[in-house]
Design a protein around this motif. Structure first.
Motif, short mmCIF file in Angstrom:
data_model
loop_
_atom_site.label_atom_id
_atom_site.label_comp_id
_atom_site.label_asym_id
_atom_site.label_seq_id
_atom_site.Cartn_x
_atom_site.Cartn_y
_atom_site.Cartn_z
N THR A 1 32.17 -4.03 5.65
CA THR A 1 31.58 -5.28 5.32
C THR A 1 32.58 -6.32 5.23
O THR A 1 33.86 -5.53 5.31
N ALA A 2 32.62 -7.40 5.01
CA ALA A 2 33.67 -8.19 4.89
C ALA A 2 34.26 -8.16 3.38
O ALA A 2 33.51 -8.13 2.42
N PRO A 3 35.40 -8.31 3.25
CA PRO A 3 36.23 -8.37 1.97
C PRO A 3 35.58 -9.25 0.99
O PRO A 3 34.99 -10.39 1.21
N GLY A 4 35.34 -8.83 -0.21
CA GLY A 4 34.84 -9.76 -1.26
C GLY A 4 33.32 -9.59 -1.47
O GLY A 4 32.92 -10.49 -2.30
N SER A 5 32.64 -9.04 -0.64
CA SER A 5 31.15 -8.85 -0.63
C SER A 5 30.73 -7.79 -1.77
O SER A 5 31.37 -6.93 -2.26
N LEU A 6 29.35 -8.22 -2.20
CA LEU A 6 28.70 -7.11 -3.19
C LEU A 6 28.74 -5.80 -2.79
O LEU A 6 28.93 -4.79 -3.36
N VAL A 7 28.69 -5.52 -1.36
CA VAL A 7 28.49 -4.00 -0.83
C VAL A 7 29.93 -3.42 -1.19
O VAL A 7 29.91 -2.12 -1.35
N VAL A 8 31.05 -4.05 -1.07
CA VAL A 8 32.39 -3.53 -1.61
C VAL A 8 32.06 -2.64 -2.78
O VAL A 8 32.41 -1.26 -2.95
N LEU A 9 31.38 -3.05 -3.81
CA LEU A 9 31.27 -2.33 -5.21
C LEU A 9 30.54 -1.23 -4.82
O LEU A 9 30.70 -0.29 -5.64
N THR A 10 29.69 -0.79 -3.85
CA THR A 10 28.86 0.29 -3.82
C THR A 10 29.67 1.40 -3.14
O THR A 10 29.28 2.43 -2.85
N HIS A 11 30.88 0.91 -2.58
CA HIS A 11 31.83 1.85 -1.92
C HIS A 11 32.99 2.40 -2.52
O HIS A 11 33.76 3.37 -2.43
N LEU A 12 33.42 1.55 -3.72
CA LEU A 12 34.56 1.92 -4.32
C LEU A 12 34.51 3.12 -5.26
O LEU A 12 33.41 3.31 -5.73
N ARG A 13 35.37 4.25 -5.01
CA ARG A 13 35.62 5.46 -5.81
C ARG A 13 36.79 5.41 -6.57
O ARG A 13 37.92 4.93 -5.90
N PRO A 14 36.69 5.94 -7.76
CA PRO A 14 38.14 6.15 -8.43
C PRO A 14 39.07 6.99 -8.07
O PRO A 14 38.73 8.02 -7.27
N VAL A 15 40.50 6.83 -8.01
CA VAL A 15 41.29 7.91 -7.46
C VAL A 15 41.13 9.16 -8.51
O VAL A 15 41.56 8.78 -9.74
N GLN A 16 41.08 10.45 -8.07
CA GLN A 16 41.09 11.39 -8.82
C GLN A 16 42.40 12.06 -9.43
O GLN A 16 43.08 11.74 -8.48
N GLU B 1 53.55 -7.76 -8.33
CA GLU B 1 53.85 -6.83 -9.35
C GLU B 1 52.81 -5.65 -9.70
O GLU B 1 52.69 -4.94 -10.75
N GLY B 2 51.71 -5.65 -9.00
CA GLY B 2 50.64 -5.08 -8.95
C GLY B 2 49.55 -5.34 -9.82
O GLY B 2 49.02 -4.44 -10.50
N LYS B 3 49.60 -6.56 -10.37
CA LYS B 3 48.35 -6.87 -11.45
C LYS B 3 47.12 -6.97 -10.73
O LYS B 3 46.13 -7.12 -11.84
N PHE B 4 46.86 -6.91 -9.63
CA PHE B 4 45.55 -7.54 -8.97
C PHE B 4 45.10 -6.02 -8.19
O PHE B 4 45.93 -5.65 -7.42
N ASP B 5 44.07 -5.41 -8.35
CA ASP B 5 43.45 -4.54 -7.52
C ASP B 5 43.13 -5.23 -6.11
O ASP B 5 43.30 -4.74 -5.01
N GLN B 6 42.68 -6.19 -6.24
CA GLN B 6 42.39 -7.17 -4.77
C GLN B 6 42.29 -8.60 -5.10
O GLN B 6 42.09 -9.08 -6.19
N SER B 7 42.83 -9.15 -4.11
CA SER B 7 43.33 -10.79 -4.24
C SER B 7 42.82 -11.48 -2.80
O SER B 7 43.05 -10.64 -1.79
N VAL B 8 42.93 -12.61 -2.84
CA VAL B 8 42.71 -13.58 -1.82
C VAL B 8 43.89 -14.72 -1.58
O VAL B 8 43.48 -15.73 -1.61
N LEU B 9 45.05 -14.11 -1.68
CA LEU B 9 46.28 -14.80 -1.55
C LEU B 9 47.01 -15.09 -0.30
O LEU B 9 47.07 -14.21 0.53
N PHE B 10 47.70 -16.36 -0.11
CA PHE B 10 48.57 -16.71 0.89
C PHE B 10 49.96 -16.15 0.37
O PHE B 10 50.35 -16.66 -0.35
#
Length: 561
Positions: free
Chosen positions: A546-561, A257-266
């Motif tokens: 980087t691997a998903p879920g790492s701190l480094v990801v937060l320094t790469h994310l940018r909002p959709v304009q 339903e699109g409620k998560f921006d990122q998840s670790v689900l089977f």
């Protein structure tokens, strides 16, 4: 429920470390670089702050979250990843190093390691971050050995600071030990000086990272921006919301339903249930880890018999687990225990061919016959005159593992073995495995770019513990004990010679193939679904920065304009 892979302190590659010393250990060698200033897939660092919180579904939350932001705790919340920082971030998939709270490091010989600590960093309360804080953290590991899960103080004998340089002195050379040290998160001394850090929950931590605690309840919590963050120009996500996962069915529905921006689900049918809902913005990337494996308690018979373990490697149809239990996401693993990413550079193909352990009930039964078992009226009878039986467990709600167990139960049943299955809570299952109070369990693998760590976790006696005492989960919890493996691991830790390293890994592979410390089943997938309707810049198969879920990801994310 999602199989959250709790990342060990070190995730790195030996090839990077070798480059440090191969030029001449005994002299000074240095590695110096700076964090990325232009995140991958972006044109710079000037994009505006995003409008939306980043909603993450990364952690089991049944029956509910307990507020615990102590990074030393076995029950810490996943948000600690975005609050506490190490001296170096290391990509567990590629081994790439990124200076973080340190700007460089250098080896002086092979028994002295120095880190230059970054200047201008502040704790979230405004106090300056210093080299003394690093020393305090490592001294805390020494004072409370339960915190030292990577055994750092087993090979160092001191840590000191002079100005902004922290020096570690080693008892004996331990080249891979660099990474354990580099990735240890650093804590704020005043918060840990007068508490027991083993039981401390730290509900309002002081940190150097990009986020601090916002609101909290048992079903979700928020992290808000740390306005004093030293890399704040790189952070464009205004807030993080971490949602407590309950069970696969409920969580998968929320994801679809699109409620998560990122998840670790089977999700059994990821394409139909998720991607097809919004092909433009819904994506997944499941990087493969070292194998999901069948662990036996090797302190008990018949599990302590190598022929029994070899028989189990033949008796289980890995293709069926791959196609049915894991829905085609996790291909069969070979008994080397290496992830597919390491096969081309490290796998001894001749060993892999010789010990393929292809599905063969006939070979399994022949091995069992050789150690005194025989089939009688459809039951496999042991030397004691009783049917061979054991209990196999995995956590409740892990629907793929439960299907895997059912496949194993059926196939071993055809040999006459009675397999009882149990699905305790995640906490109970973890405790059973860590303390050795189990017979058999399904256990996920590590995300590693260096085979040394995989073999160290699985084979090293120092990673294990007597039954009743706690060993680190999915390390040597099977209680494998082989002096030759210990000797080889020790030799690897002392060398920077790449040829010798490969020779040692080949020998460790042979031990894994022949002694079967754990039964490799399928290459574990790092579940990772993400959306690009709010933020872009996620790591992908084509850009594994980087691997998903790492701190480094937060320094790469940018909002959709």
């Amino acid at each position: 429920m999602s199989k959250r892979r709790k990342i060990r302190t070190v995730l790195a590659s030996s090839t990077v470390v070798v480059a440090l010393c191969v030029a001449g250990c005994g002299t000074t060698t240095t590695n110096t670089s700076t964090p990325t200033k232009t995140p991958s897939g972006t044109s710079g660092t000037t994009s505006a702050m995003g409008k939306y919180p980043l909603v993450l579904a990364q952690q089991d939350g049944s029956p509910g979250y307990t507020e615990n932001f102590n990074p030393f705790s076995v029950n810490d919340l996943g948000g600690v990843t975005y609050m506490y920082e190490p001296m170096y971030e290391i990509n567990s998939l590629t081994g790439q190093q990124t200076p973080w709270l340190a700007t460089s490091y250098k080896w002086i010989g092979t028994k002295k390691l120095q880190f230059t600590i970054r200047q201008g960093v502040k704790w979230s309360n405004g106090k300056p971050f210093t080299a003394a804080d690093v020393v305090f953290t490592f001294d805390l590991l020494k004072k409370y050995p339960a915190l030292d899960v990577n055994g750092i103080w087993s090979y160092i004998n001191g840590v000191s600071a002079s100005g902004n340089v922290v020096t570690f002195t080693f008892k004996t050379p331990n080249v891979p030990g660099w990474q354990y040290i580099a990735q240890q998160v650093i804590v704020y001394p005043p918060q840990f000086q007068k508490v027991n850090p083993v039981t401390f929950t730290n509900d309002n931590p002081v940190v150097t990272g990009p986020y601090v605690v916002g609101s909290f309840n048992s079903s979700q919590y928020t992290l808000k921006l740390n306005p004093l963050y030293w890399q704040k120009s790189l952070i464009k996500v205004p807030e993080i919301t971490e949602v407590a996962l309950s069970n696969n069915q409920t969580s998968d529905l929320q994801m679809s339903e699109g409620k998560f921006d990122q998840s670790v689900l089977f999700e059994p049918g990821i394409q139909k249930a998720y991607i097809d809902k919004d092909p433009k913005d819904y994506h997944y990337w499941f990087p493969l880890d070292s194998p999901t494996a069948l662990y036996f308690n090797l302190t008990e018979a018949p599990f302590n018999n190598v022929k029994f373990r070899q028989a189990m490697a033949y008796a289980i149809d890995k293709q069926k687990i791959y196609k049915q239990g894991e829905y085609g996401y996790e291909p069969p693993a070979n008994q080397s225990l290496l992830p597919p990413t390491l096969d081309s550079s490290w796998l001894d193909q001749s060993l892999a061919k010789k010990y393929a352990y292809n599905y063969s009930p006939q070979k399994a039964l022949a091995l069992l016959n050789s150690i005194g078992y025989h089939k009688q009226n459809g039951e496999l009878i042991g030397p004691d005159g009783k049917q061979l039986s054991f209990t196999l467990e995995c956590p409740t709600g892990w629907t793929d593992y439960i299907q895997d167990m059912q496949i194993i139960q059926t196939e071993l049943g055809q040999l006459g073995i009675k397999v009882n299955t149990e699905t305790p809570s995640v906490t109970t299952d973890t405790n059973d495995v860590e303390t050795g109070h189990f017979q058999a369990a399904l256990v996920y693998g590590w995300s590693e770019s260096n085979p040394y760590y995989i073999y160290d976790y699985i084979m090293s006696s120092s990673e294990s513990a007597p039954v009743g005492q706690t060993a680190t989960f999915n390390a040597n919890t099977e209680r494998f004990n082989d002096p030759e493996a210990d000797k080889l691991l020790s030799e690897y830790a002392k060398t920077t010679n790449t040829t010798k390293q490969h020779q040692i890994i080949d020998q460790l592979e042979q031990i894994s193939f022949t002694q079967v410390p754990v039964v490799a089943l399928v290459s574990g997938a790092g579940w990772n679904e993400y959306q690009t309707n709010h933020y872009v810049g996620w790591p992908t198969a084509s850009n594994p920065y980087t691997a998903p879920g790492s701190l480094v990801v937060l320094t790469h994310l940018r909002p959709v304009q």
